[in-house]
Design a protein around this motif. Structure first.
Motif, PDB file in Angstrom:
ATOM      1  N   ARG A   1       0.832  -1.211   0.000  1.00  0.00           N
ATOM      2  CA  ARG A   1       0.000   0.000   0.000  1.00  0.00           C
ATOM      3  C   ARG A   1       0.862   1.255   0.000  1.00  0.00           C
ATOM      4  O   ARG A   1       0.583   2.213  -0.707  1.00  0.00           O
ATOM      5  N   LEU A   2       1.918   1.251   0.796  1.00  0.00           N
ATOM      6  CA  LEU A   2       2.782   2.435   0.889  1.00  0.00           C
ATOM      7  C   LEU A   2       3.703   2.583  -0.322  1.00  0.00           C
ATOM      8  O   LEU A   2       4.298   3.642  -0.516  1.00  0.00           O
ATOM      9  N   SER A   3       3.797   1.547  -1.155  1.00  0.00           N
ATOM     10  CA  SER A   3       4.695   1.619  -2.316  1.00  0.00           C
ATOM     11  C   SER A   3       4.305   2.739  -3.278  1.00  0.00           C
ATOM     12  O   SER A   3       5.137   3.188  -4.066  1.00  0.00           O
ATOM     13  N   VAL A   4       3.061   3.238  -3.203  1.00  0.00           N
ATOM     14  CA  VAL A   4       2.651   4.358  -4.067  1.00  0.00           C
ATOM     15  C   VAL A   4       3.464   5.618  -3.770  1.00  0.00           C
ATOM     16  O   VAL A   4       3.519   6.537  -4.590  1.00  0.00           O
ATOM     17  N   LEU A   5       4.091   5.662  -2.601  1.00  0.00           N
ATOM     18  CA  LEU A   5       4.884   6.839  -2.219  1.00  0.00           C
ATOM     19  C   LEU A   5       6.289   6.818  -2.818  1.00  0.00           C
ATOM     20  O   LEU A   5       6.931   7.869  -2.917  1.00  0.00           O
ATOM     21  N   ARG A   6       6.755   5.640  -3.223  1.00  0.00           N
ATOM     22  CA  ARG A   6       8.119   5.502  -3.731  1.00  0.00           C
ATOM     23  C   ARG A   6       8.329   6.434  -4.923  1.00  0.00           C
ATOM     24  O   ARG A   6       7.552   6.447  -5.865  1.00  0.00           O
TER      25      ARG A   6
ATOM     26  N   GLN B   1       2.067  15.351   3.165  1.00  0.00           N
ATOM     27  CA  GLN B   1       1.567  15.208   1.799  1.00  0.00           C
ATOM     28  C   GLN B   1       2.736  14.811   0.893  1.00  0.00           C
ATOM     29  O   GLN B   1       3.856  15.303   1.077  1.00  0.00           O
ATOM     30  N   PHE B   2       2.451  13.956  -0.076  1.00  0.00           N
ATOM     31  CA  PHE B   2       3.465  13.470  -1.003  1.00  0.00           C
ATOM     32  C   PHE B   2       3.003  13.697  -2.433  1.00  0.00           C
ATOM     33  O   PHE B   2       1.825  13.532  -2.743  1.00  0.00           O
ATOM     34  N   GLY B   3       3.943  14.032  -3.311  1.00  0.00           N
ATOM     35  CA  GLY B   3       3.634  14.191  -4.729  1.00  0.00           C
ATOM     36  C   GLY B   3       3.246  15.613  -5.071  1.00  0.00           C
ATOM     37  O   GLY B   3       3.273  16.519  -4.232  1.00  0.00           O
ATOM     38  N   LEU B   4       2.885  15.802  -6.335  1.00  0.00           N
ATOM     39  CA  LEU B   4       2.538  17.130  -6.829  1.00  0.00           C
ATOM     40  C   LEU B   4       1.314  17.679  -6.096  1.00  0.00           C
ATOM     41  O   LEU B   4       0.346  16.950  -5.870  1.00  0.00           O
TER      42      LEU B   4
ATOM     43  N   HIS C   1      14.532  23.531   1.317  1.00  0.00           N
ATOM     44  CA  HIS C   1      15.154  23.909   0.053  1.00  0.00           C
ATOM     45  C   HIS C   1      15.511  22.710  -0.812  1.00  0.00           C
ATOM     46  O   HIS C   1      15.789  22.857  -1.978  1.00  0.00           O
ATOM     47  N   GLU C   2      15.542  21.540  -0.233  1.00  0.00           N
ATOM     48  CA  GLU C   2      15.932  20.349  -0.981  1.00  0.00           C
ATOM     49  C   GLU C   2      14.716  19.453  -1.170  1.00  0.00           C
ATOM     50  O   GLU C   2      13.817  19.417  -0.341  1.00  0.00           O
ATOM     51  N   ARG C   3      14.700  18.736  -2.251  1.00  0.00           N
ATOM     52  CA  ARG C   3      13.614  17.801  -2.507  1.00  0.00           C
ATOM     53  C   ARG C   3      13.871  16.522  -1.726  1.00  0.00           C
ATOM     54  O   ARG C   3      14.873  15.854  -1.935  1.00  0.00           O
ATOM     55  N   THR C   4      12.971  16.204  -0.824  1.00  0.00           N
ATOM     56  CA  THR C   4      13.070  14.961  -0.078  1.00  0.00           C
ATOM     57  C   THR C   4      12.172  13.943  -0.765  1.00  0.00           C
ATOM     58  O   THR C   4      10.965  14.127  -0.871  1.00  0.00           O
ATOM     59  N   ILE C   5      12.776  12.870  -1.239  1.00  0.00           N
ATOM     60  CA  ILE C   5      12.087  11.844  -2.018  1.00  0.00           C
ATOM     61  C   ILE C   5      11.988  10.551  -1.214  1.00  0.00           C
ATOM     62  O   ILE C   5      12.929  10.179  -0.512  1.00  0.00           O
ATOM     63  N   VAL C   6      10.856   9.864  -1.329  1.00  0.00           N
ATOM     64  CA  VAL C   6      10.706   8.548  -0.716  1.00  0.00           C
ATOM     65  C   VAL C   6      11.469   7.546  -1.586  1.00  0.00           C
ATOM     66  O   VAL C   6      11.147   7.358  -2.748  1.00  0.00           O
ATOM     67  N   GLU C   7      12.493   6.933  -1.001  1.00  0.00           N
ATOM     68  CA  GLU C   7      13.306   5.971  -1.746  1.00  0.00           C
ATOM     69  C   GLU C   7      12.825   4.537  -1.560  1.00  0.00           C
ATOM     70  O   GLU C   7      12.841   3.754  -2.489  1.00  0.00           O
ATOM     71  N   SER C   8      12.430   4.186  -0.328  1.00  0.00           N
ATOM     72  CA  SER C   8      11.931   2.839  -0.077  1.00  0.00           C
ATOM     73  C   SER C   8      11.099   2.815   1.192  1.00  0.00           C
ATOM     74  O   SER C   8      11.086   3.790   1.955  1.00  0.00           O
ATOM     75  N   ILE C   9      10.434   1.698   1.388  1.00  0.00           N
ATOM     76  CA  ILE C   9       9.532   1.529   2.530  1.00  0.00           C
ATOM     77  C   ILE C   9       9.816   0.186   3.178  1.00  0.00           C
ATOM     78  O   ILE C   9       9.968  -0.830   2.489  1.00  0.00           O
ATOM     79  N   LEU C  10       9.884   0.186   4.494  1.00  0.00           N
ATOM     80  CA  LEU C  10      10.008  -1.047   5.271  1.00  0.00           C
ATOM     81  C   LEU C  10       8.869  -1.067   6.280  1.00  0.00           C
ATOM     82  O   LEU C  10       8.528  -0.034   6.852  1.00  0.00           O
ATOM     83  N   ALA C  11       8.293  -2.240   6.508  1.00  0.00           N
ATOM     84  CA  ALA C  11       7.209  -2.368   7.480  1.00  0.00           C
ATOM     85  C   ALA C  11       7.343  -3.691   8.207  1.00  0.00           C
ATOM     86  O   ALA C  11       8.100  -4.564   7.794  1.00  0.00           O
TER      87      ALA C  11
ATOM     88  N   ILE D   1      12.183   5.393   4.036  1.00  0.00           N
ATOM     89  CA  ILE D   1      13.576   5.737   3.776  1.00  0.00           C
ATOM     90  C   ILE D   1      13.550   6.852   2.743  1.00  0.00           C
ATOM     91  O   ILE D   1      13.087   6.654   1.614  1.00  0.00           O
ATOM     92  N   LEU D   2      14.031   8.013   3.143  1.00  0.00           N
ATOM     93  CA  LEU D   2      13.982   9.209   2.304  1.00  0.00           C
ATOM     94  C   LEU D   2      15.372   9.548   1.801  1.00  0.00           C
ATOM     95  O   LEU D   2      16.372   9.002   2.269  1.00  0.00           O
ATOM     96  N   SER D   3      15.438  10.472   0.871  1.00  0.00           N
ATOM     97  CA  SER D   3      16.726  10.911   0.338  1.00  0.00           C
ATOM     98  C   SER D   3      17.527  11.659   1.400  1.00  0.00           C
ATOM     99  O   SER D   3      17.011  12.005   2.463  1.00  0.00           O
ATOM    100  N   GLU D   4      18.793  11.881   1.092  1.00  0.00           N
ATOM    101  CA  GLU D   4      19.699  12.639   1.967  1.00  0.00           C
ATOM    102  C   GLU D   4      19.894  11.990   3.338  1.00  0.00           C
ATOM    103  O   GLU D   4      20.094  12.683   4.331  1.00  0.00           O
TER     104      GLU D   4
END
Length: 162
Positions: free
Chosen positions: A11-16, A33-36, A98-108, A117-120
């Protein structure tokens, strides 16, 4: 019988690959909130900006960067609205800033605990409360009539499932 860990991660994979768009709070609940961002009208007709997906967290959480804890749910537990507003702004600066924080992966895990797991070198760790009939967190598409995916008392709310 479902595999809770796989269901949650699925379910959370939509955030990747999506960036963190906004961070707010409603009392002591963290809202991310995530995404555009897009405009939607609420039930009163007021226009607000929402992401493609929203995560509302009412249980324990913390945000870490490179192993250092930067924020926890305690910062929103203050009873003073102004302190909560400042805390939410600080979290927003960490994740949106100022930086784009991206969802890289999800663990549950089976108990509804999640790590985004986010960028940076940043991680958002959500620890379900495991209190029966108490909502821990939910994932949903703002402005959609689709069912919300809800973890309550450390378990998947059966209504969340098709």
């Amino acid at each position: 019988m479902i595999n809770a860990r796989q269901e949650i991660e699925g379910r959370l994979s939509v955030l990747r690959g999506l960036q963190v768009s906004t961070v707010h709070h409603a009392a002591d609940m963290l809202t991310v909130q995530f995404g555009l961002l897009r405009e939607v009208s609420n039930f009163k007709g007021a226009v607000k900006h929402v992401g493609q997906w929203a995560l509302h967290v009412q249980c324990d959480w913390q945000i870490e960067r490179n192993g250092k804890v930067l924020a926890t749910q305690g910062v929103l537990a203050a009873s003073v609205d102004e302190a909560q507003r400042r805390a939410a702004e600080s979290i927003s600066d960490l994740l949106v800033g100022h930086e784009r924080t991206i969802v890289e992966s999800i663990l549950a895990n089976e108990s509804g605990d999640v790590q985004l797991i986010l960028s940076e070198g940043t991680r958002m760790i959500v620890t379900s409360g495991r209190t029966p009939e108490y909502e821990d967190w939910r994932l949903f598409e703002p402005g959609s009539d689709a069912r919300h995916f809800v973890i309550e008392g450390g378990k998947i709310d059966p209504y969340s499932l098709p």
